[in-house]
Structures are given as C-alpha cells and as structure tokens.
Design a protein around this motif. Structure first.
Motif, PDB file in Angstrom:
ATOM      1  N   CYS A   1       2.699  -3.482  17.084  1.00 19.28           N
ATOM      2  CA  CYS A   1       1.985  -4.083  16.059  1.00 19.28           C
ATOM      3  C   CYS A   1       3.047  -3.692  14.836  1.00 19.28           C
ATOM      4  O   CYS A   1       2.413  -3.582  13.513  1.00 19.28           O
ATOM      5  N   ASP A  52       5.387  -3.443   9.322  1.00 16.02           N
ATOM      6  CA  ASP A  52       5.825  -2.183   8.968  1.00 16.02           C
ATOM      7  C   ASP A  52       6.938  -1.858   8.012  1.00 16.02           C
ATOM      8  O   ASP A  52       7.586  -2.725   7.724  1.00 16.02           O
ATOM      9  N   TYR A  55       0.952  -1.270   0.175  1.00 11.47           N
ATOM     10  CA  TYR A  55       0.041  -0.206   0.017  1.00 11.47           C
ATOM     11  C   TYR A  55       1.139   1.189   0.080  1.00 11.47           C
ATOM     12  O   TYR A  55       1.596   1.426   0.889  1.00 11.47           O
ATOM     13  N   TYR A 111      -2.950 -12.048  11.406  1.00 14.47           N
ATOM     14  CA  TYR A 111      -4.230 -12.286  11.188  1.00 14.47           C
ATOM     15  C   TYR A 111      -4.750 -13.499  10.850  1.00 14.47           C
ATOM     16  O   TYR A 111      -4.631 -13.692   9.542  1.00 14.47           O
ATOM     17  N   LEU A 128      -3.147 -13.264   6.965  1.00 13.44           N
ATOM     18  CA  LEU A 128      -2.535 -12.030   6.508  1.00 13.44           C
ATOM     19  C   LEU A 128      -1.689 -11.377   7.384  1.00 13.44           C
ATOM     20  O   LEU A 128      -1.872 -11.174   8.745  1.00 13.44           O
ATOM     21  N   TRP A 164       0.927  -8.232   8.578  1.00 11.54           N
ATOM     22  CA  TRP A 164       1.084  -6.815   8.322  1.00 11.54           C
ATOM     23  C   TRP A 164       2.475  -6.651   8.905  1.00 11.54           C
ATOM     24  O   TRP A 164       2.962  -7.247   9.950  1.00 11.54           O
ATOM     25  N   ALA A 219      -6.755  -5.299   2.838  1.00 12.62           N
ATOM     26  CA  ALA A 219      -5.931  -6.290   2.593  1.00 12.62           C
ATOM     27  C   ALA A 219      -6.803  -7.573   2.975  1.00 12.62           C
ATOM     28  O   ALA A 219      -6.849  -8.550   2.323  1.00 12.62           O
ATOM     29  N   ILE A 271      -4.794  -2.478   6.543  1.00 11.39           N
ATOM     30  CA  ILE A 271      -5.253  -3.848   6.844  1.00 11.39           C
ATOM     31  C   ILE A 271      -6.568  -4.105   6.522  1.00 11.39           C
ATOM     32  O   ILE A 271      -6.788  -5.340   5.949  1.00 11.39           O
ATOM     33  N   ASP A 282      -3.049   2.894  16.820  1.00 12.14           N
ATOM     34  CA  ASP A 282      -3.259   1.452  16.305  1.00 12.14           C
ATOM     35  C   ASP A 282      -3.030   0.236  17.363  1.00 12.14           C
ATOM     36  O   ASP A 282      -4.018  -0.893  17.469  1.00 12.14           O
ATOM     37  N   CYS A 330       0.806 -11.790  17.726  1.00 12.24           N
ATOM     38  CA  CYS A 330       1.281 -10.348  17.895  1.00 12.24           C
ATOM     39  C   CYS A 330       2.426 -10.194  18.771  1.00 12.24           C
ATOM     40  O   CYS A 330       2.693 -11.412  19.424  1.00 12.24           O
ATOM     41  N   LYS A 353      -2.074   3.190   8.244  1.00  9.87           N
ATOM     42  CA  LYS A 353      -1.764   1.682   8.392  1.00  9.87           C
ATOM     43  C   LYS A 353      -3.093   0.729   8.725  1.00  9.87           C
ATOM     44  O   LYS A 353      -3.077  -0.294   8.030  1.00  9.87           O
ATOM     45  N   THR A 354      -4.173   1.101   9.580  1.00  8.00           N
ATOM     46  CA  THR A 354      -5.269   0.301   9.804  1.00  8.00           C
ATOM     47  C   THR A 354      -6.037  -0.063   8.761  1.00  8.00           C
ATOM     48  O   THR A 354      -6.549  -1.076   8.386  1.00  8.00           O
TER      49      THR A 354
END
Length: 258
Positions: free
Chosen positions: A149, A114, A18, A154, A110, A112, A101, A98, A185, A140, A94-95
């Motif tokens: 995060c 950084d 993204y 996920y 999925l 995430w 996606a 997510i 987030d 996490c 960022k959120t």
C-alpha cells in the motif's frame, strides 16, 4: 518525495502533504500542506484511547497458531512475525490522512503515495488514467500475503468507493481492527477490499500479477518506469537494491550502480 513529485508530476495534480513535526515546503498551487493532528482529530482520539494499550503498538504479539486443515490451534509461544503487523498506532497516521483527503478533495481520484519514494521520470496524465480504470473502486499492488500500500488509487467517482473508505475508517474509529488477525494498514485495506469485492466491486491490480513472484512489487510493476520506493532499510542506501528487480528495466535510473 516532495521535490521529485513537483519536478515530474503534471502541474494539474496537486500534492496534499500531511505533515507532523516539521514545516512543509511552500509551493502554492502544487503543494497543499495539512497538519496531520490538527486536520485529523479522530487520529488524536485513537492514539489517546490506546496510549496504554500494548496490543495497539505491536508490543503484545498474538499467540502462534498451528493450522490443521480447517482447524487453527493456539500454541503456547508468541508469533515471531514482525511486530509492525500489529502496530496499529503507527499505521493509523497514514490511514487517517487518506480518510481526510478523500473528504477534502474534489478530484476524480485520490492517490496515496508513501513518503519514502522518489520519482525519476515524468508521469503523464495518460499514465495516471491507466492506473484508475473507470470500473475500479480502487487500484493497488496485490501480493499473496497482503497488498503493498505504498501506492494506492481510490476512484472517488465509483459508487462503491465511499463505502469501502467508510468501512476502512470504522476499523479505527470503532476499534474494529482488533478483531482482525493483523492491525497494519495493508492487511485492513485487504479486508475492506474483499468486502467490496463480495458486493461486486472491482479492485484493480496495478502490478498485473507481479506480486506473485516479486517481493518488492512496486518497482517490478509499471510504476517502476518512473519511481522508486525505499522500503525498510533501503532508506539507508537511498534507493532500492539491484537484486530487488526481477523484471528487466531499461530506464537510466536502474542502470546506475547502487
């Protein structure tokens, strides 16, 4: 991050990239670029709705509070905690990526990651599977204050993950986040994870407890065997600092001088 991802991740795993304000690198089959604003209209709506809202930008910090047992009393001074904790617009980029996606992908999981990360060793499919136990809704890096995060998994095949993500997204689309103590987030992720846990969901701790004693939890977890995370001013140095490590690391990357 993109170059080292392509170099070290399995070819079967695509990168949904993204982007905003730059042209992404082209690598068909490995990189799937998405313009953040074009693909996430709810993000644009959230930013427009709060364009003049100082609370949404961390510009109006909450009052400090004095806690006495079950009591929480406001004090006539603003908190001295970092303003990023209330910069909802910053972390919304960022959120919303997510959320998009998760709807877009047909994958079982999925992840995430950084952008301020680097991979320095190969990542196997077995390692990725270990990060996502079948009975976990999400994985996490847990810490006592709020989760890290920069790397979150996920499990999209878990029956409770969709509700977790829906509640996470509603924090923004319904402006519910302003009822929480903090707006970034990681704090909001923990809020919806605690709700999921109350319903019986399992949230896996990738750090396996390392967050209790390691401030820079990612590199002190199993992830530190193949990646670095240049959090904050570490971006200037281009890597994490030697004193960030509280566990012994034998990988060649960590033996190099700063």
């Amino acid at each position: 991050m993109v170059e080292t991802f392509v170099k070290h991740w399995p070819a079967e795993v695509p990168l949904l990239l993204y982007h905003e304000g730059f042209e992404p690198p082209l690598n068909p089959g490995r990189i799937e670029p998405h313009d953040l604003i074009e693909t996430c209209p709810e993000l644009a709506s959230f930013k427009s709705r709060h364009a003049l809202n100082p609370r949404a930008r961390g510009e109006l910090l909450p009052w400090s509070r004095l806690r006495l047992g079950p009591l929480s009393l406001p004090l006539p001074v603003r908190t001295r905690k970092g303003k990023y904790r209330w910069d909802a617009i910053r972390f919304a980029h960022k959120t919303f990526a997510i959320f998009d996606a998760a709807r877009r992908t047909g994958a079982d999981a999925l992840i995430w990651i950084d952008a301020d990360t680097r991979f320095f060793a190969d990542v196997s499919l077995d390692e990725l599977e270990a990060l996502t136990p079948a009975n976990s809704a999400a994985s996490c890096l847990k810490r006592p204050v709020f989760s890290e995060c920069g790397f979150v998994v996920y499990n999209l095949r878990h029956p409770q993950t969709r509700q977790l993500l829906d509640e996470f997204e509603a924090m923004y689309t319904g402006d519910l986040l302003f009822a929480e103590r903090e707006y970034h987030d990681s704090y909001l992720f923990d809020v919806v994870c605690k709700r999921a846990q109350a319903r019986g969901a399992y949230i896996h701790d990738i750090a396996e407890g390392a967050g209790r004693y390691a401030k820079h939890v990612l590199i002190n977890s199993r992830l530190g065997r193949f990646m670095d995370h240049m959090k904050g001013n570490r971006k200037v140095d281009g890597r994490s600092r030697d004193d960030d490590l509280v566990v012994k690391r034998d990988e060649a990357y960590w033996q190099q001088p700063e």
